[in-house]
Design a protein around this motif. Structure first.
Motif, PDB file in Angstrom:
ATOM      1  N   ASN A 240       0.812  -1.218   0.000  1.00 12.81           N
ATOM      2  CA  ASN A 240       0.000   0.000   0.000  1.00 12.81           C
ATOM      3  C   ASN A 240       0.843   1.264   0.000  1.00 12.81           C
ATOM      4  O   ASN A 240       0.545   2.225  -0.718  1.00 12.81           O
ATOM      5  CB  ASN A 240      -0.930   0.012   1.204  1.00 12.81           C
ATOM      6  CG  ASN A 240      -2.067  -0.970   1.071  1.00 12.81           C
ATOM      7  OD1 ASN A 240      -2.439  -1.347  -0.034  1.00 12.81           O
ATOM      8  ND2 ASN A 240      -2.613  -1.388   2.191  1.00 12.81           N
TER       9      ASN A 240
ATOM     10  N   ARG B 258       3.239   0.213  -4.371  1.00 13.79           N
ATOM     11  CA  ARG B 258       2.227   0.834  -5.236  1.00 13.79           C
ATOM     12  C   ARG B 258       1.694   2.103  -4.567  1.00 13.79           C
ATOM     13  O   ARG B 258       0.511   2.392  -4.575  1.00 13.79           O
ATOM     14  CB  ARG B 258       1.083  -0.119  -5.532  1.00 13.79           C
ATOM     15  CG  ARG B 258       0.321  -0.610  -4.320  1.00 13.79           C
ATOM     16  CD  ARG B 258      -1.127  -0.876  -4.640  1.00 13.79           C
ATOM     17  NE  ARG B 258      -1.974  -0.482  -3.503  1.00 13.79           N
ATOM     18  CZ  ARG B 258      -3.299  -0.493  -3.543  1.00 13.79           C
ATOM     19  NH1 ARG B 258      -3.926  -0.831  -4.639  1.00 13.79           N
ATOM     20  NH2 ARG B 258      -4.005  -0.129  -2.504  1.00 13.79           N
TER      21      ARG B 258
ATOM     22  N   ILE C   9       1.672   5.228  -5.270  1.00 13.12           N
ATOM     23  CA  ILE C   9       0.929   6.190  -6.081  1.00 13.12           C
ATOM     24  C   ILE C   9      -0.535   5.782  -6.173  1.00 13.12           C
ATOM     25  O   ILE C   9      -1.445   6.628  -6.096  1.00 13.12           O
ATOM     26  CB  ILE C   9       1.542   6.298  -7.488  1.00 13.12           C
ATOM     27  CG1 ILE C   9       2.942   6.908  -7.412  1.00 13.12           C
ATOM     28  CG2 ILE C   9       0.656   7.139  -8.388  1.00 13.12           C
ATOM     29  CD1 ILE C   9       2.969   8.349  -6.992  1.00 13.12           C
ATOM     30  N   ASP C  10      -0.813   4.483  -6.328  1.00 19.14           N
ATOM     31  CA  ASP C  10      -2.198   4.022  -6.388  1.00 19.14           C
ATOM     32  C   ASP C  10      -2.923   4.313  -5.074  1.00 19.14           C
ATOM     33  O   ASP C  10      -4.094   4.710  -5.073  1.00 19.14           O
ATOM     34  CB  ASP C  10      -2.245   2.518  -6.676  1.00 19.14           C
ATOM     35  CG  ASP C  10      -1.740   2.189  -8.066  1.00 19.14           C
ATOM     36  OD1 ASP C  10      -1.665   3.116  -8.883  1.00 19.14           O
ATOM     37  OD2 ASP C  10      -1.429   1.021  -8.326  1.00 19.14           O
ATOM     38  N   THR C  11      -2.237   4.092  -3.962  1.00 21.78           N
ATOM     39  CA  THR C  11      -2.849   4.355  -2.660  1.00 21.78           C
ATOM     40  C   THR C  11      -3.134   5.841  -2.492  1.00 21.78           C
ATOM     41  O   THR C  11      -4.158   6.216  -1.911  1.00 21.78           O
ATOM     42  CB  THR C  11      -1.923   3.862  -1.540  1.00 21.78           C
ATOM     43  OG1 THR C  11      -1.608   2.485  -1.750  1.00 21.78           O
ATOM     44  CG2 THR C  11      -2.591   4.015  -0.175  1.00 21.78           C
TER      45      THR C  11
ATOM     46  N   GLY D 157      -3.944   7.863  -4.883  1.00 20.09           N
ATOM     47  CA  GLY D 157      -5.164   8.096  -5.653  1.00 20.09           C
ATOM     48  C   GLY D 157      -6.402   7.623  -4.930  1.00 20.09           C
ATOM     49  O   GLY D 157      -7.436   8.305  -4.929  1.00 20.09           O
ATOM     50  N   GLU D 158      -6.325   6.467  -4.290  1.00 20.34           N
ATOM     51  CA  GLU D 158      -7.468   5.967  -3.529  1.00 20.34           C
ATOM     52  C   GLU D 158      -7.802   6.905  -2.374  1.00 20.34           C
ATOM     53  O   GLU D 158      -8.982   7.116  -2.053  1.00 20.34           O
ATOM     54  CB  GLU D 158      -7.165   4.566  -3.003  1.00 20.34           C
ATOM     55  CG  GLU D 158      -7.044   3.519  -4.096  1.00 20.34           C
ATOM     56  CD  GLU D 158      -6.604   2.182  -3.543  1.00 20.34           C
ATOM     57  OE1 GLU D 158      -6.379   2.104  -2.318  1.00 20.34           O
ATOM     58  OE2 GLU D 158      -6.479   1.221  -4.320  1.00 20.34           O
ATOM     59  N   GLU D 159      -6.775   7.447  -1.734  1.00 16.16           N
ATOM     60  CA  GLU D 159      -7.012   8.356  -0.616  1.00 16.16           C
ATOM     61  C   GLU D 159      -7.758   9.602  -1.064  1.00 16.16           C
ATOM     62  O   GLU D 159      -8.692  10.059  -0.396  1.00 16.16           O
ATOM     63  CB  GLU D 159      -5.675   8.737   0.019  1.00 16.16           C
ATOM     64  CG  GLU D 159      -5.791   9.592   1.256  1.00 16.16           C
ATOM     65  CD  GLU D 159      -6.594   8.913   2.341  1.00 16.16           C
ATOM     66  OE1 GLU D 159      -7.389   9.601   3.004  1.00 16.16           O
ATOM     67  OE2 GLU D 159      -6.460   7.689   2.510  1.00 16.16           O
TER      68      GLU D 159
END
Length: 267
Positions: A60, A64, A66-68, A70-72
């Protein structure tokens, strides 16, 4: 655009998507078969690379990250949208008194309910802190801990009533907690770039393996998620409570049966 045309376009594009979906389904490993090597690879490089034992947090906040991020911000936008919609119809006025909504009589709390909530409210809060603080050591993290901490506020409401609950839960404080948490997560990635490193590249001491403060920069990222999720979910609870609290505009003041428009407590 008329409804028939919309349904036609929906059917066309749905049929078009069936082809790639079917190809992806055929490429999946058979049910019960061995999975890809991603999990074993993470388990092999995570502990020596980041000195943590919770590989979910390693994925997390590092592999990855950057993905987390975005999810935040998706959560931040979702909470913001819900607040804008609810306050847009209700208004900004918040009170510490429970409203008398027609057809919904006040149900007084049993002593057993108060006792149970007073016992488990602090326990829930402490358990949420434990989950958030031990993200790099045991299963958990800022997201799970933030949800549990925010849920503990509901036990305060059930045990102490609306008036006490609203004295503790302040919308401006929750806005600040959520926004500052998301900002902390973003700045944790920008900070390494100031020194020429990559976004979210670790620039802090990693600490000892299986230590609560191990993981370097992941500690700050997890803290940002914890603050943002706590503030976001608590803000949603507050807005939904305000929706159930607010009386109908035409029924403000004494009701048709002479009842006051605001109940002292117990909702």
């Amino acid at each position: 655009m008329n409804p028939r045309l919309r349904l036609t376009l929906l059917g066309v594009f749905s049929a078009w998507l069936l082809v790639p979906i079917w190809r992806i389904a055929l490429a999946l490993p058979p049910f019960g078969g061995p999975t890809a090597g991603y999990g074993p690879a993470v388990n092999a490089i995570g502990p020596p690379l980041r000195h943590i034992s919770n590989m979910v947090s390693a994925v997390n906040f590092d592999f990855r990250g950057i993905d987390t991020l975005g999810e935040e911000f998706m959560l931040l936008c979702a909470v913001t949208g819900a607040v804008v919609l609810l306050r847009g119809s209700r208004g900004e006025d918040l009170t510490e008194k429970a409203g008398m909504v027609p057809g919904r009589p006040v149900e007084w709390r049993a002593e057993s309910t108060v006792l149970i909530c007073r016992i488990f409210g602090p326990v829930t809060f402490l358990f949420g802190l434990y989950l958030a603080l031990h993200a790099t050591v045991t299963p958990g993290g800022g997201f799970q801990g933030g949800v549990v901490i925010a849920s503990g506020l509901l036990l305060v409401y059930l045990g102490e009533g609306y008036e006490t609950w609203r004295k503790l839960v302040r919308s401006k404080a929750l806005d600040a907690i959520e926004g500052c948490g998301a900002l902390l997560f973003a700045l944790a990635g920008i900070w390494p770039m100031i020194g020429g490193a990559a976004y979210m590249q670790n620039v802090l001491p990693l600490g000892q393996f299986k230590d609560m403060l191990s993981g370097g920069l992941m500690v700050l990222e997890n803290a940002g998620v914890g603050f943002a999720v706590t503030g976001g979910f608590a803000m949603l609870f507050l807005e939904f409570m305000e929706e159930t609290r607010a009386p109908e505009p035409e029924l403000e003041g004494p009701g048709a049966n002479g009842a006051p428009a605001a109940a002292e407590d117990g909702r």
